[in-house]
Design a protein around this motif. Sequence first.
Motif, short mmCIF file in Angstrom:
data_model
loop_
_atom_site.label_atom_id
_atom_site.label_comp_id
_atom_site.label_asym_id
_atom_site.label_seq_id
_atom_site.Cartn_x
_atom_site.Cartn_y
_atom_site.Cartn_z
N ASP A 46 0.76 -1.17 0.05
CA ASP A 46 0.10 -0.09 -0.01
C ASP A 46 0.88 1.42 -0.10
N ASP A 47 2.20 1.22 0.70
CA ASP A 47 3.17 2.45 0.64
C ASP A 47 3.55 2.66 -0.55
N PHE A 48 3.51 1.72 -1.76
CA PHE A 48 3.89 2.08 -3.15
C PHE A 48 3.03 2.53 -4.01
N HIS A 49 1.58 2.67 -3.40
CA HIS A 49 0.75 3.37 -4.36
C HIS A 49 0.93 4.62 -4.57
N PRO A 50 0.57 5.21 -5.63
CA PRO A 50 0.33 6.81 -5.78
C PRO A 50 -0.69 7.21 -5.38
N PRO A 51 -0.99 8.49 -5.02
CA PRO A 51 -2.16 9.21 -4.42
C PRO A 51 -3.28 8.85 -5.07
N ALA A 52 -3.26 8.92 -6.35
CA ALA A 52 -4.53 8.88 -7.34
C ALA A 52 -4.98 7.43 -7.21
N ASN A 53 -4.16 6.38 -7.00
CA ASN A 53 -5.07 4.86 -6.61
C ASN A 53 -5.49 4.92 -5.14
N ILE A 54 -5.08 5.45 -4.61
CA ILE A 54 -5.46 5.30 -3.24
C ILE A 54 -6.73 6.24 -3.05
N ILE A 61 -13.77 2.75 -6.32
CA ILE A 61 -13.47 2.45 -7.48
C ILE A 61 -12.31 1.49 -7.72
N PRO A 62 -12.72 0.36 -8.25
CA PRO A 62 -11.43 -0.66 -8.42
C PRO A 62 -10.44 0.03 -9.56
N LEU A 63 -9.22 -0.43 -9.01
CA LEU A 63 -8.20 -0.31 -9.86
C LEU A 63 -7.97 -1.02 -11.39
N ASP A 64 -7.75 -0.41 -12.52
CA ASP A 64 -7.53 -1.18 -13.49
C ASP A 64 -6.00 -1.61 -13.71
N ASP A 65 -5.81 -2.30 -14.94
CA ASP A 65 -4.30 -2.74 -15.13
C ASP A 65 -3.46 -1.43 -15.43
N GLU A 66 -4.09 -0.40 -15.97
CA GLU A 66 -3.21 0.87 -16.21
C GLU A 66 -2.92 1.45 -14.86
N TRP A 71 2.65 0.71 -10.03
CA TRP A 71 2.63 0.33 -8.56
C TRP A 71 3.39 -1.19 -8.69
N LEU A 72 2.94 -1.93 -9.50
CA LEU A 72 3.81 -3.43 -9.59
C LEU A 72 5.33 -3.33 -9.84
N ARG A 73 5.37 -2.24 -10.92
CA ARG A 73 6.78 -2.07 -11.21
C ARG A 73 7.76 -1.65 -10.10
N ALA A 74 7.14 -0.65 -9.10
CA ALA A 74 7.86 -0.18 -7.97
C ALA A 74 8.03 -1.25 -7.01
N LEU A 75 7.04 -2.22 -6.84
CA LEU A 75 7.16 -3.31 -5.97
C LEU A 75 8.27 -4.37 -6.66
N GLY A 76 8.32 -4.50 -7.68
CA GLY A 76 9.22 -5.52 -8.20
C GLY A 76 10.80 -4.64 -7.94
N GLY A 77 10.83 -3.46 -8.31
CA GLY A 77 12.02 -2.80 -7.94
C GLY A 77 12.62 -2.85 -6.73
N TRP A 78 11.53 -3.09 -5.86
CA TRP A 78 11.96 -3.19 -4.38
C TRP A 78 12.31 -4.37 -4.05
N CYS A 93 1.31 -7.89 -1.50
CA CYS A 93 0.81 -7.31 -2.88
C CYS A 93 -0.09 -8.44 -3.07
N SER A 94 -1.45 -7.56 -3.35
CA SER A 94 -2.61 -8.59 -3.72
C SER A 94 -2.22 -9.32 -5.00
N ALA A 95 -1.49 -9.16 -6.11
CA ALA A 95 -1.06 -9.77 -7.09
C ALA A 95 -2.04 -11.02 -7.47
N LEU A 96 -3.14 -10.42 -7.71
CA LEU A 96 -4.25 -11.02 -8.20
C LEU A 96 -4.27 -11.98 -9.38
N LYS A 97 -3.54 -11.36 -10.43
CA LYS A 97 -3.74 -11.88 -11.74
C LYS A 97 -2.17 -12.63 -11.97
N HIS A 98 -2.13 -13.50 -12.93
CA HIS A 98 -0.78 -14.01 -13.15
C HIS A 98 0.09 -13.27 -13.76
N ARG A 99 -0.73 -12.17 -14.65
CA ARG A 99 0.36 -11.30 -15.27
C ARG A 99 0.90 -10.18 -14.40
#
Length: 184
Positions: A46-54, A61-66, A71-78, A93-99
């Motif tokens: 959650d600390d990696f989400h930009p304010p717009a996602n929060i 409003i659910p987040l979409d892949d875009e 967020w996922l790239r930042a987590l991967g970087g960590w 990380c919720s990591a809900l989808k295989h992609r």
Amino acid sequence: MALSVENHGTPETPLTVVVMGVSGVGKTTVARLLADRLDLPYAEADDFHPPANIARMSAGIPLDDEDRAPWLRALGGWLRERTEAGTGGVVTCSALKHRYRDTLRAACPGAFFLHLSGGTELVEDRLAHRTGHFMPPSLLASQYAALEPLGADEHGAVLDVGPSPEELVELAVALLRPVNGDLA
């Protein structure tokens, strides 16, 4: 009950664990306890989400892949940084989808995905009693709808969240021992 999924890690690679699942399964609690138990760095997704996602999630409003991509790239970087530093680490990380997991694996190929899984009623009850979190219970159905269970080709395991967090950590350590033989 643990379901073990094929392992690809090696003891030479620092242990990196992604504690995944829908909102309310206890990712933060289990990940913190696991990181403490294994003496690994910990990060909260959650600390990696930009304010717009929060703001989107807070408004129901659910987040979409875009929305999720940076967020996922930042987590991967960590995760990559922890691997390169030789420390390993535990991240939620919720990591809900295989992609989504593919994005994390691209940054950290040895990541182990610990999927915390629980029935809808149990998780709804937990969310109803949770305070101080931006994720409203109304988004739970969208998370279950998006959830793609770990595949046989994915490095990880599934744990049912019925037991206590402490018991889940001990189960996780037992699952991780074959991946990284020097776990205490």
